[in-house]
Design a protein around this motif. Structure first.
Motif, PDB file in Angstrom:
ATOM      1  N   LEU A 156      15.694  68.915  36.485  1.00 59.74           N
ATOM      2  CA  LEU A 156      14.762  68.523  37.540  1.00 59.74           C
ATOM      3  C   LEU A 156      15.219  69.052  38.895  1.00 59.74           C
ATOM      4  CD1 LEU A 156      13.895  64.857  36.564  1.00 59.74           C
ATOM      5  CD2 LEU A 156      12.394  66.837  36.517  1.00 59.74           C
ATOM      6  N   THR A 157      16.558  69.057  39.091  1.00 56.33           N
ATOM      7  CA  THR A 157      17.100  69.547  40.360  1.00 56.33           C
ATOM      8  C   THR A 157      16.664  70.993  40.586  1.00 56.33           C
ATOM      9  OG1 THR A 157      19.001  68.126  40.017  1.00 56.33           O
ATOM     10  CG2 THR A 157      19.199  69.840  41.690  1.00 56.33           C
ATOM     11  N   ALA A 158      16.861  71.800  39.559  1.00 54.03           N
ATOM     12  CA  ALA A 158      16.443  73.203  39.678  1.00 54.03           C
ATOM     13  C   ALA A 158      14.949  73.276  39.934  1.00 54.03           C
ATOM     14  CB  ALA A 158      16.797  73.949  38.396  1.00 54.03           C
ATOM     15  N   PHE A 159      14.189  72.441  39.235  1.00 53.98           N
ATOM     16  CA  PHE A 159      12.735  72.485  39.366  1.00 53.98           C
ATOM     17  C   PHE A 159      12.304  72.166  40.799  1.00 53.98           C
ATOM     18  CE2 PHE A 159       8.781  70.003  39.364  1.00 53.98           C
ATOM     19  CZ  PHE A 159       7.900  71.024  39.060  1.00 53.98           C
ATOM     20  N   TYR A 160      12.797  71.029  41.337  1.00 51.96           N
ATOM     21  CA  TYR A 160      12.253  70.661  42.657  1.00 51.96           C
ATOM     22  C   TYR A 160      12.753  71.581  43.752  1.00 51.96           C
ATOM     23  CZ  TYR A 160      16.474  67.658  43.463  1.00 51.96           C
ATOM     24  OH  TYR A 160      17.733  67.175  43.627  1.00 51.96           O
ATOM     25  N   MET A 161      13.967  72.147  43.576  1.00 46.67           N
ATOM     26  CA  MET A 161      14.439  73.050  44.624  1.00 46.67           C
ATOM     27  C   MET A 161      13.636  74.337  44.623  1.00 46.67           C
ATOM     28  SD  MET A 161      16.346  71.570  46.559  1.00 46.67           S
ATOM     29  CE  MET A 161      16.464  72.996  47.636  1.00 46.67           C
ATOM     30  N   PHE A 162      13.360  74.836  43.440  1.00 53.26           N
ATOM     31  CA  PHE A 162      12.557  76.071  43.401  1.00 53.26           C
ATOM     32  C   PHE A 162      11.114  75.800  43.766  1.00 53.26           C
ATOM     33  CE2 PHE A 162      16.153  77.695  40.880  1.00 53.26           C
ATOM     34  CZ  PHE A 162      16.411  78.799  41.671  1.00 53.26           C
ATOM     35  N   ARG A 163      10.672  74.596  43.523  1.00 53.51           N
ATOM     36  CA  ARG A 163       9.320  74.227  43.960  1.00 53.51           C
ATOM     37  C   ARG A 163       9.226  74.378  45.480  1.00 53.51           C
ATOM     38  NH1 ARG A 163       7.947  68.908  45.610  1.00 53.51           N
ATOM     39  NH2 ARG A 163       5.703  68.484  45.664  1.00 53.51           N
ATOM     40  N   VAL A 164      10.216  73.826  46.189  1.00 59.29           N
ATOM     41  CA  VAL A 164      10.220  73.972  47.647  1.00 59.29           C
ATOM     42  C   VAL A 164      10.271  75.448  48.019  1.00 59.29           C
ATOM     43  CG1 VAL A 164      11.584  73.566  49.728  1.00 59.29           C
ATOM     44  CG2 VAL A 164      11.248  71.725  48.072  1.00 59.29           C
ATOM     45  N   MET A 165      11.155  76.144  47.343  1.00 56.53           N
ATOM     46  CA  MET A 165      11.351  77.563  47.641  1.00 56.53           C
ATOM     47  C   MET A 165      10.036  78.318  47.495  1.00 56.53           C
ATOM     48  SD  MET A 165      14.160  79.024  48.485  1.00 56.53           S
ATOM     49  CE  MET A 165      13.972  80.592  49.297  1.00 56.53           C
ATOM     50  N   PHE A 166       9.374  78.150  46.345  1.00 50.44           N
ATOM     51  CA  PHE A 166       8.153  78.908  46.081  1.00 50.44           C
ATOM     52  C   PHE A 166       7.028  78.485  47.009  1.00 50.44           C
ATOM     53  CE2 PHE A 166       9.975  79.683  41.727  1.00 50.44           C
ATOM     54  CZ  PHE A 166      10.200  81.026  41.964  1.00 50.44           C
TER      55      PHE A 166
END
Lengths: 614, 117, 163
Positions: A426-436
């Motif tokens: 989930l950590t990877a998911f939400y950080m890349f969500r912000v990024m994208f």
């Protein structure tokens, strides 16, 4: 050499305090704003130099200096001092480093502030640096508690820096009260521990734990109470609700206090007192369980949050819980490693987010978009932070997280391991969500005047990014000492990549509709719960409204109707009696003469009846 | 106390005393009471002053009687004083009545109730 | 019953009757006249008490002086108000009851108490009074003079016309 180390440590402690005193006492200096900032920055920079020298060229052995403080029968009841060991040396470097960078960054970030406000800000910063350094150097629970409260005070002051903003004032009070709730347990635990053992100092306590005097009767409760302090400070469930609100403070404050240093105080304290916690396995189990639970809970909330600072705040809660889970599973070294690396890249992320907010003037990631083109520098460093947090090698987040997962797996706590693995995904998911969403994707508004940060802000960002990469490389070189099974390495990487892919698919490529994903069962349930923050804020508000206000209303009712009623009744009696007696006062002289006549009559009768007697 | 009684008994019984002390005292008490009733019932301030005169008069009778039957002149001296003071009081009192009358257009004591609580 | 006793009771009857008349007559002027009568009767009582000095003082000072004062006052107020002042009574029954109560109490006090035997009347009364006034009572006597002056000034002050 050990004495030299101790002296260095005290110098590190004294420098920010001197800066604080100077800014606090010399009013004209404080009101000059930028000059005050420079004073504080110079002090912290000097402290950083000494701390780095201590770390790199110190004796390397542990040193403890104790001076008696409260006199007592048969030796001092409490002492103050400093302890220099592997924990405090590394913390000294981290605290002074992040403090220095954040303060330099603040010069650029807060350039529109009034000079007196800025002076106040830097005075608080110097006080905070002193308090945090004092906390990590503490050789006893009592001294730690004092500095613990001092950092809490600084946190309150800095969250409420924009004190004319009602939401900031409310958030400051909320943070203060909720952490105080935990501190109540902390201080009670310390006192109970002292009552049972007769000392506050760590060294004798650890010796007792080693020789078996500890655990005594009721030791579990004592350690649980002490752990409560960490629950409040390090935002563990259910006291984690203050940290997201603390984002009302200036972004550099969030980076320094609410990501890199102060909130890790709880983790640090548990790490420091780990030999005692080992003696209370039930509490340790609880720490691990609560840590894992909070990690997942905060991660889900981070996934649905749109405010970039709040995403990072929930991420901080989640990562702190990671550390707690590691300690609870018996690998405090891994937890401490994660504390250090997290301090670096989370400060980087916050400062990056600050640069973004500075440039576009909004916190909402869905009102950003394609920022990478407008802010290439900021985007790059933010990407470094994101990769580090998501756990992509060779950045440090990968190694520290992997160390935690390895430790937890080896401790045999499969449930905790599974939850932490899910959280890593989930950590990877939400950080890349912000990024994208924020840096790539579609532009939601034209950003003509969006530009990269000024040098005073950019330099700290680049320094932090560089240090993050360096730390990662160093861990990659020295990673041989961790003997993680290869499948675990692969799993860590796979989780991070899976998170990245899902975020890319949902927010960049549009292969998967994020809203459709969120509305499928059981994700829909989690989604709606997370969006409502699991009703915890509502629950607290309800408790406050129902219990506190209800109780207050009851007290108010008693005061208004019982206490006041009694008094009103008495005064009404007096008034009514006065009204009645008032009729006697007719104002006519002859009516009074009747009184004289009756008096005479009574006198004569009295004389008749009594003077007659023989 | 008995000694005093002895002494009194040894005095000559009376000297051309027709009615005795008590008769005067009773008379004085009655006049005093009448004066008091007048003070209490009169509506007119001048009437009240007249009642006061009667009461003081009764007192004078007492003083004179005690003087006569005690064989001591102090009572007479006191009666003289009382008369003088009474006349002075009468003068001031009537002046007050006139002043009040000017101010309030009445001498009815019932209507002079500025002190009413 | 000797003549002296009969005279006493006669004077006492006159005194009481005129006193009652003072407090009961509706006409204020008549009231004053009855007061003069009562004062004269009192003067007679003084005479019976073998005090000719008091008799004289009572008649001259009181019976004439005070009555003249009262008459002046009545006439002045009547002239000011421009109508006859009537002398009404308030709660006359109450006042009489209280007066009777006081009388009964004092008489009860006297009843059953035998009068002490009378001493010889003081000889040379007028000279004795004169000696007393210039001897032991000199200071009160002088003070009395001051009082009279003060009363005179006060009466003038209160009764003077408004400017």
């Amino acid at each position: 050499m050990a004495a030299q180390d101790l002296r260095d440590a005290l110098v590190v402690l004294a420098l920010p305090f001197a800066a604080f005193l100077l800014l606090g006492v010399v009013r004209p200096l404080r009101r000059r704003g930028r000059l005050a900032g420079i004073v504080s920055i110079v002090a912290v920079a000097a402290a950083l130099v000494v701390a780095v020298r201590l770390e790199l060229f110190g004796a390397g052995s542990d040193a403890v200096g104790l001076w008696p403080w409260l006199p007592g029968d048969g030796g001092p009841m409490a002492s103050v001092g400093a302890v220099v060991d592997v924990l405090s040396r590394k913390m000294l470097v981290l605290v002074t480093l992040v403090s220095l960078l954040v303060q330099i960054y603040s010069l650029g970030y807060l350039h529109e502030e009034s000079a007196p406000g800025l002076g106040r800000y830097f005075a608080y910063h110097a006080l905070f640096a002193f308090s945090m350094l004092g906390l990590v150097l503490s050789p006893s629970f009592l001294q730690m508690f004092i500095f613990w409260e001092l950092v809490g005070l600084c946190s309150y002051l800095l969250i409420g820096y924009y004190y004319d903003r009602p939401s900031a004032a409310r958030a400051a009070v909320k943070a203060f009260w909720i952490t105080r709730l935990g501190d109540l347990g902390f201080v009670a635990g310390i006192v109970m521990l002292w009552a049972a053992t007769g000392t506050f100092d760590f060294a004798p306590l650890f010796a007792m734990a080693k020789e078996g005097t500890i655990p005594f009767e009721g030791f579990g409760l004592v350690m649980f109470l002490i752990y409560l302090g960490a629950v409040g400070k390090s935002a563990q469930f259910p006291l984690h609700v203050w940290l997201p609100d603390a984002m009302e403070g200036p972004t550099p404050v969030s980076a320094l206090i609410h990501a890199a240093t102060m909130v890790t105080a709880g983790v640090f304290m548990v790490t420091r007192a780990y030999p005692l916690f080992v003696a209370a396995p039930d509490v340790l189990w609880l720490i691990g369980t609560v840590g894992a639970f909070t990690a997942l809970l905060a991660a889900t909330m981070a996934c649905v949050e749109n405010d970039i600072k709040r995403v990072l705040a929930y991420s901080t809660v989640s990562q702190l819980s990671f550390m707690m889970a590691a300690i609870g599973s018996g690998v405090p070294r891994a937890g401490f490693l994660h504390l250090l690396t997290h301090g670096l890249f989370k400060a980087l992320l916050f400062l990056g987010a600050g640069a973004v907010i500075h440039a576009v003037g909004t916190n909402d990631i869905f009102r950003m978009g394609r920022l990478f083109r407008a802010l290439p520098g900021t985007g790059t460093v933010f990407l470094v932070g994101t990769l580090a947090l998501a756990g992509i090698p060779p950045l440090p987040g990968f190694f520290s997280k992997e160390a935690i997962l390895t430790g937890v797996w080896e401790s045999g706590r499969t449930g905790v391991f599974a939850v932490l693995a899910l959280t890593a995904f989930l950590t990877a998911f939400y950080m890349f969500r912000v990024m994208f969403v924020a840096f790539f994707g579609r532009a939601h508004a034209p950003y003509e005047h969006a530009h990269d940060a000024p040098p005073s802000m950019a330099v700290p960002l680049w320094v932090l990014a560089g240090l993050t990469v360096l730390a990662g490389l160093r861990l990659a070189m020295g990673g041989g000492e961790e003997h993680a099974p290869p499948w675990l390495l692969a799993l860590s990487l796979a989780l991070a990549v899976a998170g990245f892919v899902l975020a890319w698919a949902a927010y960049q490529a549009g292969v998967v509709s994020a809203s459709a994903l969120a509305s499928t069962f059981p994700l829909s349930l989690v989604d709606s719960l997370a969006r409502r923050r699991y009703f915890l804020d509502a629950l607290y508000a309800g408790l406050y409204r129902g219990v506190m206000l209800g109780f207050s209303r009851l007290i108010g009712w008693i005061d208004r109707y019982l206490v006041d009623g009694l008094l009103n009744f008495l005064s009404a009696c007096t008034l009514r009696g006065g009204d009645l007696l008032r009729g006697i006062q007719s104002g006519r002289a002859q009516d009074y003469l009747y009184g004289v006549a009756f008096g005479l009559l009574a006198l004569v009768v009295w004389a008749q009846l009594w003077l007659r007697r023989p | 106390m008995g000694g005093v009684g002895e002494e009194r008994r040894s005095l000559p019984p009376t000297s051309n005393d027709p009615v005795g002390l008590n008769a005067y005292l009773i008379l004085a008490a009655l006049v005093f009471s009448v004066g008091l009733a007048g003070v209490l019932t009169r509506r007119n301030a001048i009437g009240i002053l007249l009642g006061i005169e009667l009461m003081l008069n009764a007192v004078n009778i007492n003083l004179a009687a005690f003087s006569r039957f005690g064989g001591d002149l102090t009572g007479v001296v006191f009666a003289l004083f009382t008369i003088a003071i009474t006349v002075a009081e009468m003068g001031v009192g009537l002046a007050l009545v006139i002043a009040i009358f000017r101010a309030r257009r009445t001498v009815e004591a019932d209507r002079l109730d500025l002190l009413k609580g | 019953m000797t003549l002296a006793v009969a005279a006493f009771w006669a004077v006492a009857a006159v005194l009481l009757a005129s006193s009652l008349a003072v407090i009961l007559t509706p006409n204020l002027f008549h009231s004053v006249l009855f007061l003069a009568l009562a004062l004269a009767a009192t003067a007679c009582v003084f005479l019976m008490l073998e005090s000719p000095l008091l008799f004289g003082v009572q008649l001259l000072l009181y019976g004439l002086g005070a009555v003249v004062f009262a008459v002046f006052a009545i006439m002045l107020t009547e002239r000011l108000v421009g109508q006859r002042i009537t002398q009404a009574s308030r709660w006359i029954v109450n006042g009489l009851i209280v007066g009777a109560g006081v009388a009964a109490a004092v008489l009860g006090f006297l009843a059953g108490r035998p009068a002490p035997p009378a001493a010889a009347p003081p000889a040379d009364a007028v000279a004795g009074v004169a000696r007393a006034l210039t001897g032991p009572f000199a200071l009160p006597f002088e003070l009395l003079a001051v009082l009279l002056v003060a009363a005179l000034l006060g009466a003038v002050y209160f009764a003077r016309a408004e400017e």
